[in-house]
Design a protein around this motif. Structure first.
Motif, PDB file in Angstrom:
ATOM      1  N   SER A  77      13.689  28.774   1.924  1.00 52.24           N
ATOM      2  CA  SER A  77      13.246  29.661   2.994  1.00 52.24           C
ATOM      3  C   SER A  77      12.015  29.081   3.686  1.00 52.24           C
ATOM      4  O   SER A  77      10.885  29.295   3.239  1.00 52.24           O
ATOM      5  CB  SER A  77      12.921  31.052   2.432  1.00 52.24           C
ATOM      6  OG  SER A  77      12.388  31.860   3.453  1.00 52.24           O
ATOM      7  N   PRO A  78      12.215  28.355   4.782  1.00 50.87           N
ATOM      8  CA  PRO A  78      11.071  27.799   5.507  1.00 50.87           C
ATOM      9  C   PRO A  78      10.064  28.873   5.935  1.00 50.87           C
ATOM     10  O   PRO A  78       8.861  28.639   5.892  1.00 50.87           O
ATOM     11  CB  PRO A  78      11.707  27.118   6.727  1.00 50.87           C
ATOM     12  CG  PRO A  78      13.093  26.791   6.282  1.00 50.87           C
ATOM     13  CD  PRO A  78      13.494  27.907   5.371  1.00 50.87           C
ATOM     14  N   ASP A  79      10.555  30.063   6.310  1.00 47.18           N
ATOM     15  CA  ASP A  79       9.634  31.126   6.731  1.00 47.18           C
ATOM     16  C   ASP A  79       8.725  31.555   5.581  1.00 47.18           C
ATOM     17  O   ASP A  79       7.524  31.743   5.770  1.00 47.18           O
ATOM     18  CB  ASP A  79      10.399  32.343   7.257  1.00 47.18           C
ATOM     19  CG  ASP A  79      11.058  32.082   8.598  1.00 47.18           C
ATOM     20  OD1 ASP A  79      10.689  31.095   9.276  1.00 47.18           O
ATOM     21  OD2 ASP A  79      11.941  32.870   8.975  1.00 47.18           O
ATOM     22  N   ALA A  80       9.278  31.706   4.395  1.00 43.18           N
ATOM     23  CA  ALA A  80       8.474  32.086   3.230  1.00 43.18           C
ATOM     24  C   ALA A  80       7.472  30.982   2.893  1.00 43.18           C
ATOM     25  O   ALA A  80       6.326  31.259   2.553  1.00 43.18           O
ATOM     26  CB  ALA A  80       9.371  32.374   2.034  1.00 43.18           C
ATOM     27  N   TYR A  81       7.898  29.741   3.011  1.00 43.78           N
ATOM     28  CA  TYR A  81       7.032  28.601   2.741  1.00 43.78           C
ATOM     29  C   TYR A  81       5.840  28.615   3.699  1.00 43.78           C
ATOM     30  O   TYR A  81       4.689  28.481   3.279  1.00 43.78           O
ATOM     31  CB  TYR A  81       7.853  27.321   2.917  1.00 43.78           C
ATOM     32  CG  TYR A  81       7.252  26.062   2.327  1.00 43.78           C
ATOM     33  CD1 TYR A  81       7.823  25.465   1.224  1.00 43.78           C
ATOM     34  CD2 TYR A  81       6.145  25.453   2.900  1.00 43.78           C
ATOM     35  CE1 TYR A  81       7.308  24.289   0.684  1.00 43.78           C
ATOM     36  CE2 TYR A  81       5.612  24.291   2.375  1.00 43.78           C
ATOM     37  CZ  TYR A  81       6.193  23.715   1.266  1.00 43.78           C
ATOM     38  OH  TYR A  81       5.670  22.554   0.747  1.00 43.78           O
TER      39      TYR A  81
END
Length: 175
Positions: free
Chosen positions: A58-62
């Motif tokens: 999950s790039p957004d969570a990262y």
């Protein structure tokens, strides 16, 4: 500056994520200039780590974790604290305590006054609507730590809104 196959994908991602990144940064910092600085610092770090971020689940969570860590970083210079001046401080009794989303503006000055980690937990939980586990993942701590930090923050907020309460009882309202 550097050309590579990831640059266009990163630029598209940065354009799409900027509004939510800035909003989160503003909720954490309570200041537009600081929010812009932290969001930009986060995107700069994300650009440098783009190949690793794009491979994550999950790039957004990262990137959200990067933003929160940037906010909590002790290496950041102390920011100026701006105060909102009013004619008179609001008076809160038990019957006047904010209860709904329409009262968030009343609650906001007290959220801004919380220590950074407590503010981060409150913002991520009640403004960003993340679960305790998601917050724990972002902050790199246990769910229990998130719960205890939220408990302390909510206790401070309740005391700020009802300073006459001295019997130690807690009111269990969802903020």
């Amino acid at each position: 500056m550097t050309s590579g196959t990831n640059a266009p994908a990163f630029e598209e991602y940065a354009d799409s994520v900027w509004p939510s990144l800035y909003r989160s940064a503003y909720l954490l910092t309570a200041n537009h200039a600081d929010a812009e600085d932290i969001a930009q610092q986060t995107l700069l770090k994300a650009y440098r780590s783009w190949s690793r971020i794009i491979r994550s689940d999950s790039p957004d969570a990262y990137v959200r974790r990067m933003l929160t860590n940037t906010f909590l970083s002790v290496r950041r210079p102390k920011r100026r604290r701006l105060e909102l001046l009013t004619d008179a401080p609001p008076e809160y009794g038990a019957a006047q305590r904010p209860h709904g989303p329409e009262d968030r503006l009343t609650l906001w000055p007290h959220v801004k006054a919380l220590p950074p980690r407590q503010r981060a937990v409150i913002v991520l939980r009640y403004y960003e609507d993340l679960s305790e586990q998601e917050i724990a993942d972002i902050l790199g701590c246990s769910r229990g730590n998130v719960k205890s930090t939220a408990h302390r923050a909510l206790k401070v907020l309740r005391a700020a809104l009802d300073p006459e309460r001295t019997d130690g009882r807690e009111n269990h309202h969802e903020w």
